[in-house]
Design an enzyme around this catalytic site. Structure first.
Site, short mmCIF file in Angstrom:
data_model
loop_
_atom_site.label_atom_id
_atom_site.label_comp_id
_atom_site.label_asym_id
_atom_site.label_seq_id
_atom_site.Cartn_x
_atom_site.Cartn_y
_atom_site.Cartn_z
N SER A 148 0.83 -1.20 0.00
CA SER A 148 0.00 0.00 0.00
C SER A 148 0.87 1.25 0.00
CB SER A 148 -0.89 -0.03 1.25
OG SER A 148 -1.97 0.85 1.10
N PRO A 158 -8.24 -0.70 -5.89
CA PRO A 158 -7.76 0.51 -5.21
C PRO A 158 -8.59 0.83 -3.97
CG PRO A 158 -9.09 1.12 -7.11
CD PRO A 158 -8.98 -0.38 -7.13
N ARG A 210 -7.00 3.39 -1.01
CA ARG A 210 -6.49 4.71 -0.65
C ARG A 210 -6.69 5.76 -1.76
NH1 ARG A 210 -2.22 5.30 2.99
NH2 ARG A 210 -1.86 3.08 2.68
N CYS A 241 -3.06 9.93 26.45
CA CYS A 241 -2.03 9.86 27.50
C CYS A 241 -0.81 9.10 27.01
CB CYS A 241 -2.62 9.21 28.74
SG CYS A 241 -4.10 10.03 29.29
N TYR A 251 -7.86 5.20 5.77
CA TYR A 251 -7.19 4.63 6.95
C TYR A 251 -7.14 5.60 8.11
CZ TYR A 251 -5.99 1.30 3.32
OH TYR A 251 -6.08 0.41 2.28
C1 LIG Z 1 -5.54 -3.01 1.38
C2 LIG Z 1 -5.77 -3.80 0.16
C3 LIG Z 1 -6.03 -3.16 -1.04
C4 LIG Z 1 -6.05 -1.67 -1.19
O1 LIG Z 1 -4.86 -1.05 -0.92
P1 LIG Z 1 -4.71 0.54 -1.08
O2 LIG Z 1 -3.30 0.79 -0.77
O3 LIG Z 1 -5.63 1.17 -0.12
O4 LIG Z 1 -5.07 0.86 -2.50
C5 LIG Z 1 -6.28 -3.94 -2.14
N1 LIG Z 1 -6.28 -5.29 -2.08
C6 LIG Z 1 -6.03 -5.95 -0.94
C7 LIG Z 1 -6.07 -7.42 -0.91
C8 LIG Z 1 -5.76 -5.22 0.21
O5 LIG Z 1 -5.51 -5.88 1.35
#
Ligand SMILES: *Cc1c(COP(=O)(O)O)cnc(C)c1O
Length: 421
Positions: free
Chosen positions: A210, A280, A282, A350, A380
């Site tokens: 990612s 996708p 993020r 804290c 996230y």
């Molecule tokens: C987290 C994940 C994604 C998406 O990743 P991004 O970095 O948010 O685009 C796609 N496929 C799988 C299997 C994931 O675990």
């Protein structure tokens, strides 16, 4: 004049330096919903969904819902023609509750429980991305008890290194995810799944990590996957997600179109009619969202630094603490002033490590009561939020065309004890 390039696309600054998003001023939003608050530019969300569909084709884009999921988001992604990737029974439940048909959902996970598998089989998800030999056996058991035969893809770990944080790198040999290509497990899994009467093997899958900025990393992994795929003569391949986004003005990330053009270079080798999915997360939601915080404390330690404490922190954004992620912050009512002073932006928890920005640029007159806005928190952030220190989770609003709508209400104090017996 502040650079607002990090902000959602339909943001603007008026002559007095006040920030608005989707035609609604941030101060009005904060007045109505309080802080901390996640604000999403709904049009921006829809535009990134549409860009992905335009770049990869309809019915080929699977939104990785762990980046940001609530009923409204699942609905929006579904309306825009995206499928939904769920990695747990909980994510599947939210998607189904939103009215997304199971046939538009794909189930992932390195440790799916029998309950999660059963629910997915009963509901009829589009396919299950199988992660281990043990999972193949568990699906066989469930099917032998009378559940429908699923379509499955196999998650392959192609053995590539990518330039990103170790915790979000998933394609290397030493990984908890998937079937290892280099030690022969991938081929053994293909044979195993093929010879099973309890599943229909339709394809292979990879996801290398990612927040990847270098498109060459994708190209390297995808080439390995295509080499593996061709002799198998399967109908489908999934290339994962992972496209990085710019969190600060120092970052430059590839666009969805650039990512797609790298993919098309690799997929020219595939037989006509091969179904190619991408996942996708993020890149669909990150830049569409911001977090608004109120400043509660400003503390100057002579010769050391200035600390600015806001009313959230690691409970609504653990990324700085987990990955050392960087962000920038802006004064929503004073966007025209130069940010010439430095400060550490910290939360209310804290922990000394409860840091949102290690060394932020802020306006010199930053003061208690200011509403700070941190851009690019749409992925996230809320999805990783916790109740640490019994802090209620923030609300989430969608804004657009001068209107706002609450899509997830702020938690109340009563919510904090609702599970206690
Ligand atoms: C987290 C994940 C994604 C998406 O990743 P991004 O970095 O948010 O685009 C796609 N496929 C799988 C299997 C994931 O675990």
């Amino acid at each position: 004049m502040s650079d607002i390039s990090l902000f959602p696309r339909h943001s603007a600054v008026d002559a007095d330096g006040a920030l608005s998003i989707g035609g609604v001023s941030v101060s009005a939003l904060v007045g109505e919903y309080g802080t901390p608050l996640f604000i999403y530019d709904e049009q921006h969300l829809r535009e990134t969904c549409r860009e992905a569909v335009a770049a990869f084709g309809s019915d080929n884009v699977i939104y990785a819902s762990k980046a940001f999921l609530c009923v409204a988001m699942a609905r929006l992604a579904h309306e825009e023609g995206l499928l939904i990737d769920v990695a747990t029974g909980g994510e599947l439940f939210v998607a189904l509750t939103a009215g997304v048909p199971a046939s538009s959902c794909v189930l992932h996970g390195n440790n799916k429980s029998d309950d999660e598998l059963r629910t997915a089989l009963e509901a009829g998800v589009r396919h299950i991305v199988v992660d281990s030999f043990g999972e193949i056996e568990r699906i066989e058991k469930l099917v032998s008890s009378g559940l429908p035969i699923p379509r499955v893809q196999l998650r392959i770990t192609p053995g590539v290194h990518v330039h990103t944080h170790e915790y979000v790198s998933t394609g290397q040999d030493d990984s908890k995810f998937g079937f290892n290509l280099n030690n022969g497990d991938a081929h053994r899994a293909v044979e195993r799944a093929r010879s099973s009467s309890a599943m229909q093997l339709v394809g292979i899958h990879c996801h290398i990590g990612s927040n990847v900025f270098d498109v060459d990393n994708f190209e390297d992994a995808w080439k390995v996957m295509v080499d593996l795929f061709l002799p198998l003569e399967l109908p489908e391949i999934t290339m994962g997600g992972g496209l990085g986004v710019a969190y600060t003005t120092r970052d430059t990330a590839p666009t969805i179109e650039q990512w797609a053009s790298v993919l098309s270079r690799v997929t020219t080798r595939l037989p006509a009619g091969t179904k190619v999915y991408v996942e996708p997360g993020r890149s669909i939601v990150a830049a569409a969202g911001v977090t608004a915080y109120s400043v509660g404390t400003v503390k100057d330690i002579d010769g050391i630094r200035r600390y600015v404490s806001v009313d959230g922190g690691m409970s609504d954004n653990p990324r700085p603490m987990m990955y050392g992620s960087e962000y920038e912050v802006f004064d929503s009512n004073n966007m025209l002033a130069a940010r010439t002073s430095s400060a550490r932006i910290v939360g209310k928890h804290c922990e000394s490590g409860d840091i949102l920005i290690l060394d932020a640029q802020v306006t010199p007159d930053i003061a208690i009561g200011d509403v700070l806005v941190m851009p690019v928190t749409g992925a996230y952030g809320y999805s990783m939020a916790s109740n640490y220190n019994k802090v209620p989770r923030p609300g989430v609003v969608f804004v657009g065309q001068g209107q706002s709508r609450l899509v997830v209400r702020r938690e109340t104090l009563e919510d904090l004890v609702r599970l206690d017996q």
